[in-house]
Design a protein around this motif. Structure first.
Motif, PDB file in Angstrom:
ATOM      1  N   ASP A 149      -3.033   4.432  -4.636  1.00  0.00           N
ATOM      2  CA  ASP A 149      -4.424   4.410  -4.189  1.00  0.00           C
ATOM      3  C   ASP A 149      -4.545   5.113  -2.832  1.00  0.00           C
ATOM      4  OD1 ASP A 149      -6.988   3.881  -3.344  1.00  0.00           O
ATOM      5  OD2 ASP A 149      -6.989   1.802  -4.055  1.00  0.00           O
ATOM      6  N   VAL A 150      -5.023   6.361  -2.834  1.00  0.00           N
ATOM      7  CA  VAL A 150      -5.114   7.172  -1.617  1.00  0.00           C
ATOM      8  C   VAL A 150      -6.092   6.568  -0.620  1.00  0.00           C
ATOM      9  CG1 VAL A 150      -5.718   9.446  -0.693  1.00  0.00           C
ATOM     10  CG2 VAL A 150      -4.492   9.269  -2.863  1.00  0.00           C
ATOM     11  N   LYS A 151      -7.216   6.035  -1.120  1.00  0.00           N
ATOM     12  CA  LYS A 151      -8.222   5.432  -0.237  1.00  0.00           C
ATOM     13  C   LYS A 151      -7.642   4.225   0.508  1.00  0.00           C
ATOM     14  CE  LYS A 151     -12.503   4.686   1.273  1.00  0.00           C
ATOM     15  NZ  LYS A 151     -12.389   3.380   1.909  1.00  0.00           N
TER      16      LYS A 151
ATOM     17  N   ILE B  27      -0.700  10.886   2.649  1.00  0.00           N
ATOM     18  CA  ILE B  27      -2.033  11.237   2.147  1.00  0.00           C
ATOM     19  C   ILE B  27      -2.546  12.595   2.642  1.00  0.00           C
ATOM     20  CG2 ILE B  27      -2.668   8.814   1.901  1.00  0.00           C
ATOM     21  CD1 ILE B  27      -4.332   9.076   4.437  1.00  0.00           C
ATOM     22  N   ALA B  28      -1.943  13.144   3.679  1.00  0.00           N
ATOM     23  CA  ALA B  28      -2.444  14.415   4.239  1.00  0.00           C
ATOM     24  C   ALA B  28      -2.599  15.506   3.180  1.00  0.00           C
ATOM     25  CB  ALA B  28      -1.530  14.882   5.379  1.00  0.00           C
TER      26      ALA B  28
ATOM     27  N   ALA C  84      -3.953   3.278   7.124  1.00  0.00           N
ATOM     28  CA  ALA C  84      -3.445   4.203   8.149  1.00  0.00           C
ATOM     29  C   ALA C  84      -4.370   4.204   9.363  1.00  0.00           C
ATOM     30  CB  ALA C  84      -3.340   5.616   7.571  1.00  0.00           C
ATOM     31  N   GLN C  85      -5.685   4.226   9.091  1.00  0.00           N
ATOM     32  CA  GLN C  85      -6.671   4.174  10.182  1.00  0.00           C
ATOM     33  C   GLN C  85      -6.556   2.859  10.953  1.00  0.00           C
ATOM     34  OE1 GLN C  85      -9.322   6.702  10.978  1.00  0.00           O
ATOM     35  NE2 GLN C  85      -8.909   5.454  12.785  1.00  0.00           N
TER      36      GLN C  85
ATOM     37  N   VAL D  29       0.828  -1.204   0.000  1.00  0.00           N
ATOM     38  CA  VAL D  29       0.000   0.000   0.000  1.00  0.00           C
ATOM     39  C   VAL D  29       0.862   1.255   0.000  1.00  0.00           C
ATOM     40  CG1 VAL D  29      -1.689   1.332   1.339  1.00  0.00           C
ATOM     41  CG2 VAL D  29      -1.957  -1.140   1.100  1.00  0.00           C
ATOM     42  N   LEU D  30       1.987   1.194   0.691  1.00  0.00           N
ATOM     43  CA  LEU D  30       2.893   2.338   0.784  1.00  0.00           C
ATOM     44  C   LEU D  30       3.362   2.776  -0.600  1.00  0.00           C
ATOM     45  CD1 LEU D  30       4.234   4.034   3.106  1.00  0.00           C
ATOM     46  CD2 LEU D  30       6.224   2.544   2.857  1.00  0.00           C
ATOM     47  N   LYS D  31       3.598   1.797  -1.466  1.00  0.00           N
ATOM     48  CA  LYS D  31       4.103   2.096  -2.810  1.00  0.00           C
ATOM     49  C   LYS D  31       2.975   2.342  -3.809  1.00  0.00           C
ATOM     50  CE  LYS D  31       8.154  -0.806  -1.935  1.00  0.00           C
ATOM     51  NZ  LYS D  31       8.829  -2.087  -2.257  1.00  0.00           N
ATOM     52  N   ASN D  32       1.749   2.087  -3.373  1.00  0.00           N
ATOM     53  CA  ASN D  32       0.595   2.218  -4.246  1.00  0.00           C
ATOM     54  C   ASN D  32       0.171   3.687  -4.338  1.00  0.00           C
ATOM     55  OD1 ASN D  32      -1.929   1.875  -5.567  1.00  0.00           O
ATOM     56  ND2 ASN D  32      -2.099  -0.186  -4.680  1.00  0.00           N
TER      57      ASN D  32
END
Length: 278
Positions: free
Chosen positions: A32-34, A59-60, A40-41, A27-30
């Motif tokens: 896809d912000v969602k 993402i901030a 992260a949540q 996900v870190l390298k993806n």
């Protein structure tokens, strides 16, 4: 059977950890912000602030001006705080307050921003710039949110920092006083330092100590002065003794103060006798 289970359980934990790590790296390298937001949540809720922080950092900027932006920015700041990175936490909480002044979280963010600077405040013997900054932030919070659940804690922190500043100012006077035992030229700065302390911190727990050491410094300064300056300086030292006894009739320094007063009185009598002889 028992031993088989004992072997299987660590393997399951290891597999879970490897999956979590693999998912995180993916996900870190993806782009896809969602997906980054959701993970992260997830890490934030589990208390894994290191990985949550890294994802929130990415993402901030993407959520500025969006409905989720407020939530992301608060968690981003809090993840720094939970990690113990108080410099960044203070900065990010300040950004949150400026960006979302009407947020339900603004009081909490203001408190934790102030608390971040509180955590950065060093021991009293070091530079107190961060202490000053924390006091300003805490006082601002106390004034703005008197009904906050964090109000009592903020007051306690402000009190702790004020005491630290008092101790710093008091110890400066004590240092000059100590140096004055070897070089009387340090006694005048000692007197000035104690004067400033007594004026700046009228309710300090160190007030009695400062008043005594002010008297001690003034006594030594008077007794090491040129003859023409002694009478006036002796009177000033005696006035310090009177002020100490008036404010603290049962002072813990009574024995030491009385002995110094005897020396002053004796010195004053010698000066008077010398004048009469002339």
């Amino acid at each position: 059977m028992f031993f088989k289970i004992k072997r299987i359980v660590p393997l399951l934990f290891l597999a879970g950890a490897l999956h979590s790590c693999s998912e995180y790296q993916k996900v870190l390298k993806n782009e896809d912000v969602k997906a980054k937001y959701d993970l992260a949540q997830k890490f934030y809720d589990k208390g894994d602030m290191k990985r949550a922080n890294r994802l929130f950092e990415q993402i901030a900027p993407k959520y500025v001006g969006k409905p989720q932006g407020e939530r992301v920015m608060f968690f981003f700041a809090d993840s720094y705080f939970q990690r113990g990175d108080f410099n960044m936490a203070g900065y990010q909480f300040e950004r949150f307050v400026k960006s979302y002044p009407k947020s339900e979280k603004v009081a909490e963010a203001s408190f934790y921003g102030a608390k971040s600077y509180f955590e950065l405040s060093p021991r009293y013997s070091l530079d107190q710039t961060d202490t000053d900054k924390a006091l300003i932030k805490l006082q601002s919070f106390i004034n703005m949110y008197p009904d906050s659940e964090y109000f009592a804690e903020a007051n306690e922190m402000a009190k702790d920092l004020s005491t630290k500043k008092e101790q710093k100012a008091y110890e400066i006077g004590k240092q000059y006083n100590k140096l004055g035992e070897f070089d009387f030229t340090f006694l005048n700065p000692a007197i000035s330092a104690f004067d400033n302390f007594i004026s700046d911190f009228p309710g300090s727990i160190y007030r009695e100590d400062a008043m005594y050491y002010r008297f001690e410094s003034a006594t030594q300064f008077a007794m090491n002065s040129f003859e023409r300056l002694k009478p006036e300086r002796v009177k000033e030292a005696q006035a310090d003794y009177d002020a100490l006894k008036k404010q603290f009739p049962e002072t813990k320094y009574a024995v030491r103060a009385d002995k110094l007063l005897e020396k002053l009185t004796s010195d004053q009598q010698e000066i008077a006798q010398e004048k009469e002889a002339k």
